[in-house]
Design a protein around this motif. Sequence first.
Motif, short mmCIF file in Angstrom:
data_model
loop_
_atom_site.label_atom_id
_atom_site.label_comp_id
_atom_site.label_asym_id
_atom_site.label_seq_id
_atom_site.Cartn_x
_atom_site.Cartn_y
_atom_site.Cartn_z
N LEU A 198 85.75 -44.95 40.88
CA LEU A 198 84.51 -44.62 41.59
C LEU A 198 83.30 -45.14 40.83
O LEU A 198 82.24 -44.51 40.81
N MET A 199 83.45 -46.30 40.21
CA MET A 199 82.34 -46.93 39.50
C MET A 199 82.03 -48.25 40.21
O MET A 199 82.50 -49.31 39.83
N ALA A 200 81.23 -48.16 41.25
CA ALA A 200 80.92 -49.33 42.06
C ALA A 200 79.41 -49.51 42.14
O ALA A 200 78.63 -48.66 41.70
N PHE A 201 78.99 -50.64 42.69
CA PHE A 201 77.57 -50.91 42.92
C PHE A 201 77.47 -51.90 44.07
O PHE A 201 78.47 -52.46 44.52
N THR A 202 76.27 -52.11 44.55
CA THR A 202 76.06 -53.08 45.63
C THR A 202 75.06 -54.14 45.17
O THR A 202 74.17 -53.88 44.37
N ALA A 244 89.07 -45.82 52.54
CA ALA A 244 88.96 -45.51 53.96
C ALA A 244 87.58 -45.84 54.48
O ALA A 244 87.40 -46.38 55.57
N LEU A 245 86.56 -45.54 53.66
CA LEU A 245 85.20 -45.86 54.08
C LEU A 245 84.95 -47.35 54.03
O LEU A 245 84.31 -47.92 54.90
N GLU A 246 85.52 -48.02 52.99
CA GLU A 246 85.28 -49.44 52.85
C GLU A 246 85.82 -50.19 54.07
O GLU A 246 85.25 -51.18 54.51
N VAL A 247 86.96 -49.73 54.59
CA VAL A 247 87.57 -50.44 55.71
C VAL A 247 86.69 -50.36 56.95
O VAL A 247 86.59 -51.29 57.72
N ARG A 248 86.00 -49.22 57.14
CA ARG A 248 85.29 -49.00 58.38
C ARG A 248 83.86 -49.52 58.34
O ARG A 248 83.41 -50.17 59.25
N ALA A 249 83.13 -49.17 57.30
CA ALA A 249 81.73 -49.59 57.24
C ALA A 249 81.35 -49.70 55.77
O ALA A 249 81.03 -48.70 55.14
N ALA A 250 81.40 -50.90 55.24
CA ALA A 250 81.18 -51.06 53.81
C ALA A 250 80.61 -52.42 53.52
O ALA A 250 80.72 -53.35 54.32
N PRO A 251 79.99 -52.57 52.35
CA PRO A 251 79.57 -53.90 51.92
C PRO A 251 80.77 -54.83 51.78
O PRO A 251 81.90 -54.38 51.57
N ALA A 252 80.54 -56.11 51.92
CA ALA A 252 81.62 -57.09 51.79
C ALA A 252 82.19 -57.07 50.38
O ALA A 252 81.46 -56.96 49.40
N TYR A 309 76.86 -56.92 49.33
CA TYR A 309 78.15 -57.19 48.73
C TYR A 309 78.48 -56.09 47.71
O TYR A 309 77.61 -55.65 46.97
N ARG A 310 79.73 -55.70 47.71
CA ARG A 310 80.16 -54.61 46.83
C ARG A 310 80.65 -55.17 45.50
O ARG A 310 81.42 -56.12 45.45
N GLY A 311 80.18 -54.54 44.43
CA GLY A 311 80.67 -54.85 43.10
C GLY A 311 81.50 -53.69 42.59
O GLY A 311 81.37 -52.56 43.05
N GLN A 312 82.34 -53.97 41.61
CA GLN A 312 83.26 -52.95 41.12
C GLN A 312 83.54 -53.21 39.65
O GLN A 312 83.63 -54.35 39.21
#
Length: 361
Positions: free
Chosen positions: A240-244, A36-44, A226-229
């Motif tokens: 819930l193991m992500a990084f930017t 939900a957060l990624e859709v609204r305001a998140a790294p690519a 940019y979002r990494g996962q």
Amino acid sequence: MKTGQAPRQSLRSAAASLPRRLIPLRSAAAFCGGLALEVRAAPAHDALSPAGVQASHIFSLWTVTLTVCSLVFAAVLIALLLAMARAPRASRDASPDLGSLERPERRVRRVVSAASIASVVLLFGLLLADIMTDRALSRLPVADAVHLEMTGHQWWWEARYADDTPGSGFAVANELHVPVGRPVIISLKADDVIHTFWVPNLHGKKDMIPGRESTIEFRADRAGTYRGQCAEFCGLEHALMAFTVVAEPPAQYDAWVARQRTPAPQPLNALQAQGERLFTTGNCAGCHTVRGSSANGVLGPDLTHVMSRPMLAAETFENTPANLESWIKAPGSMKPGTTMPASQLSAQDLNALVAWIRTLQ
């Protein structure tokens, strides 16, 4: 609070109330809150929007594969519809037509043979495109590259930037900064189980296997975040193991590196001094490092500049004083399955600890 944060927190709160036997559902709910957060305001986070030469090669291969497969699917569908339209209609009492058993169907044989040959040619074409893409990925010029080491833990990312001069190296958690237009070489390691490094805007996936070291090379050609996962299921908090990855102009990158190399500032008042003392003499120092203090733990993230990071707990929630305090007090309620123990500090001591940590910019 960022747009979308409230729905995300409500989803996480609802998930936390589920029984322990439904822990997988708690992770799924937390992940949906993250979406939900990624859709609204998140790294690519989009493989179809390449921001580097490596991702562009992969996108080109995807485009060719999609085009070929779509055309084949359309051809098969058209052939099926034509066959259905031309099929003779028979009544229930009509006898079966077995004439094809006695007379050769040359036209059908030619059509099937041509389709088989075309399928083989297309498959070899895709194989050739795959090989050419792989060769292109391995030919990235790496002169004057940024070198760093990234280790996957359950469930966070540790990045160590190499020393340009003795003693100048530093570590960060869940956030990479890279200069635009300059190649990056990352040595990948896993501390516990198999993880997978994946930043779709910059490159493909790369497995991180315990006991084995691999490398991944990429170049960001467009500034952005940019979002990494982690793309390999690695346990309860995998979702819930992500990084930017922050790609920025070289001057901004150099300024960031200079800030990261500085030690933590000294406390400015009695409250901050009390917080530092609680950190360095308590359990926190057994897991975390804060350069400039006596804390040198290696089990958890380096916190020397933790307040310069926009997110906490591997991109799980926003880095605000309230969230920081809640995280220290009861991390399991914010990220079920985390290995960080809950704090037993009094409200006064917790306030002092947070006051000192907030100085770690």
